[in-house]
Write an enzyme that holds these catalytic residues in place. Structure first.
Site, mmCIF file in Angstrom:
data_model
loop_
_atom_site.group_PDB
_atom_site.id
_atom_site.type_symbol
_atom_site.label_atom_id
_atom_site.label_comp_id
_atom_site.label_asym_id
_atom_site.label_seq_id
_atom_site.Cartn_x
_atom_site.Cartn_y
_atom_site.Cartn_z
ATOM 1 N N ASP A 69 0.974 -1.047 -0.028
ATOM 2 C CA ASP A 69 -0.146 -0.320 0.001
ATOM 3 C C ASP A 69 1.039 1.274 -0.057
ATOM 4 O O ASP A 69 1.939 1.264 0.658
ATOM 5 C CB ASP A 69 -0.820 0.102 1.149
ATOM 6 N N PHE A 149 2.817 6.911 -13.661
ATOM 7 C CA PHE A 149 1.173 7.160 -13.461
ATOM 8 C C PHE A 149 1.031 7.700 -12.193
ATOM 9 O O PHE A 149 2.060 8.408 -11.187
ATOM 10 C CB PHE A 149 0.478 5.553 -13.238
ATOM 11 N N GLY A 150 -0.084 8.177 -11.573
ATOM 12 C CA GLY A 150 -0.222 8.739 -10.438
ATOM 13 C C GLY A 150 0.111 10.127 -10.462
ATOM 14 O O GLY A 150 0.134 10.983 -11.367
ATOM 15 N N ASP A 152 3.165 11.015 -10.595
ATOM 16 C CA ASP A 152 4.809 11.237 -11.101
ATOM 17 C C ASP A 152 4.987 12.535 -11.663
ATOM 18 O O ASP A 152 6.017 12.733 -11.667
ATOM 19 C CB ASP A 152 4.746 10.054 -12.164
ATOM 20 N N ARG A 178 8.305 1.897 -3.779
ATOM 21 C CA ARG A 178 7.889 0.568 -3.956
ATOM 22 C C ARG A 178 9.189 -0.145 -4.244
ATOM 23 O O ARG A 178 9.266 -1.142 -3.798
ATOM 24 C CB ARG A 178 6.838 0.875 -5.040
HETATM 25 P P1 IMP Z 1 -1.448 1.740 -4.249
HETATM 26 O O1 IMP Z 1 -1.479 1.717 -2.798
HETATM 27 O O2 IMP Z 1 -0.109 1.346 -4.963
HETATM 28 O O3 IMP Z 1 -2.684 1.456 -5.090
HETATM 29 O O4 IMP Z 1 -1.255 3.381 -4.569
HETATM 30 C C1 IMP Z 1 -2.032 4.268 -3.864
HETATM 31 C C2 IMP Z 1 -2.084 5.741 -4.608
HETATM 32 O O5 IMP Z 1 -0.861 6.287 -4.681
HETATM 33 C C3 IMP Z 1 -2.191 5.406 -6.336
HETATM 34 O O6 IMP Z 1 -3.540 5.406 -6.722
HETATM 35 C C4 IMP Z 1 -1.455 6.555 -6.924
HETATM 36 O O7 IMP Z 1 -2.347 7.778 -6.975
HETATM 37 C C5 IMP Z 1 -0.274 6.969 -5.750
HETATM 38 N N1 IMP Z 1 0.990 6.325 -6.008
HETATM 39 C C6 IMP Z 1 1.135 4.961 -5.576
HETATM 40 N N2 IMP Z 1 2.494 4.615 -6.244
HETATM 41 C C7 IMP Z 1 2.819 5.893 -7.147
HETATM 42 C C8 IMP Z 1 3.964 5.979 -8.082
HETATM 43 O O8 IMP Z 1 4.986 5.473 -8.012
HETATM 44 N N3 IMP Z 1 3.590 7.385 -8.474
HETATM 45 C C9 IMP Z 1 2.780 8.062 -8.364
HETATM 46 N N4 IMP Z 1 1.755 8.126 -7.646
HETATM 47 C C10 IMP Z 1 1.708 6.747 -7.029
#
Ligand code: IMP
Length: 193
Positions: A69, A149-150, A152, A178
Site C-alpha cells: 500500500d 502514473f499517478g 509522477d 515501492r
Molecule cells: P497503491 O497503494 O499502489 O494503489 O497506491 C495508491 C495511490 O498512490 C495510487 O492510486 C496513486 O495515486 C499513488 N501512487 C502510488 N504509487 C505511485 C507512484 O509510484 N507514482 C505516483 N503515484 C503513485
C-alpha cells in the site's frame, strides 16, 4: 516450490516479482487463484491496509501472500493525502483529477516537501513481516513528463532535476518507495532459501 501470492491485479507488478524470484518461489497474482474480489482497504494507515489485503487472501484462499500500500505525504498539507492518495479528488477520480487537485491545494505554497511511502505486508508460515520504502522529494508547480502514473508528473525526487514522469521505469524503480520496499522483501525471501 513454495507458492506465494501477490495481492494485485496489476500484471506488470506480478511479472516483475516473478522474474526476480524465478526458481525460488512460484509467485502468482490474484487472477491466477481465481480471485476477482474487490479486496477491502478500510484502514487509516498504510500498514493496516497492506495487512488487510494480505490477510484477506490468506483467509479466503489459504495461500501465503504479500500486499503493498502506498501514500503520498505532503508536509504543507499536514501529511495529506497519505493513505487516501488514490481517492484524493473523490471516490471514482482519475490520476489526472488527483494531480489537478494537488496543484490547486499547493498553489502559492513555498514549502513543497513531500514523500512517497510504501509498506509491504508479508504473511508467511503463520508470521507477519513488514517492509517499508520511502523516497523524499518535492511537489512541482506544474506537470512534467509522460512516463509512470499517478502523481509522477508533479513529484521530483530529492537530488534529481527531473520528475518521476521524466525518468525511465528502471531509473524510477531504483530509487522509488515501492522499489525500495520490494528490494527489502526480496532480500528477506532470498535469505529464507
Ligand atoms: P497503491 O497503494 O499502489 O494503489 O497506491 C495508491 C495511490 O498512490 C495510487 O492510486 C496513486 O495515486 C499513488 N501512487 C502510488 N504509487 C505511485 C507512484 O509510484 N507514482 C505516483 N503515484 C503513485
Amino acid at each position: 516450490m513454495e507458492t506465494l501470492i501477490i495481492a494485485t491485479h496489476n500484471k506488470h507488478k506480478l511479472q516483475e516479482i516473478q522474474n526476480i524470484l524465478q526458481g525460488l518461489y512460484e509467485v502468482k497474482g490474484l487472477s491466477d487463484i481465481g480471485c476477482t474480489d474487490e479486496i477491502p482497504e478500510t484502514g487509516n494507515n498504510l500498514k493496516t491496509n497492506a495487512l488487510q489485503k494480505a490477510s484477506y487472501v490468506k483467509e479466503h484462499y489459504g495461500y501465503d501472500c504479500f500486499a503493498d500500500d502506498t501514500g503520498l505525504e505532503v508536509d504543507a498539507l499536514n501529511g495529506a493525502p497519505g493513505v487516501y492518495s488514490a481517492r484524493y479528488a473523490g471516490e471514482h477520480c482519475s490520476f489526472d483529477d488527483n494531480v489537478a487537485k494537488m496543484l490547486r491545494e499547493m498553489e502559492g505554497k513555498t514549502q513543497r516537501n513531500a514523500r512517497f511511502c510504501t509498506v509491504v505486508a508479508l504473511i508467511k508460515n503463520g508470521e507477519t513481516h513488514y517492509f517499508e520504502g520511502v523516497v523524499e522529494g518535492e511537489i512541482l508547480t506544474e506537470r512534467h513528463g509522460n512516463e509512470g502514473f499517478g502523481y509522477d508528473p508533479i513529484f521530483r525526487p530529492k537530488g534529481y532535476e527531473k520528475s518521476f514522469a521524466e525518468l525511465t521505469t528502471e531509473e524510477k524503480n531504483a530509487i522509488s518507495h515501492r522499489g525500495r520496499a520490494v528490494a527489502k522483501l526480496i532480500d528477506f525471501l532470498k535469505q529464507q532459501k
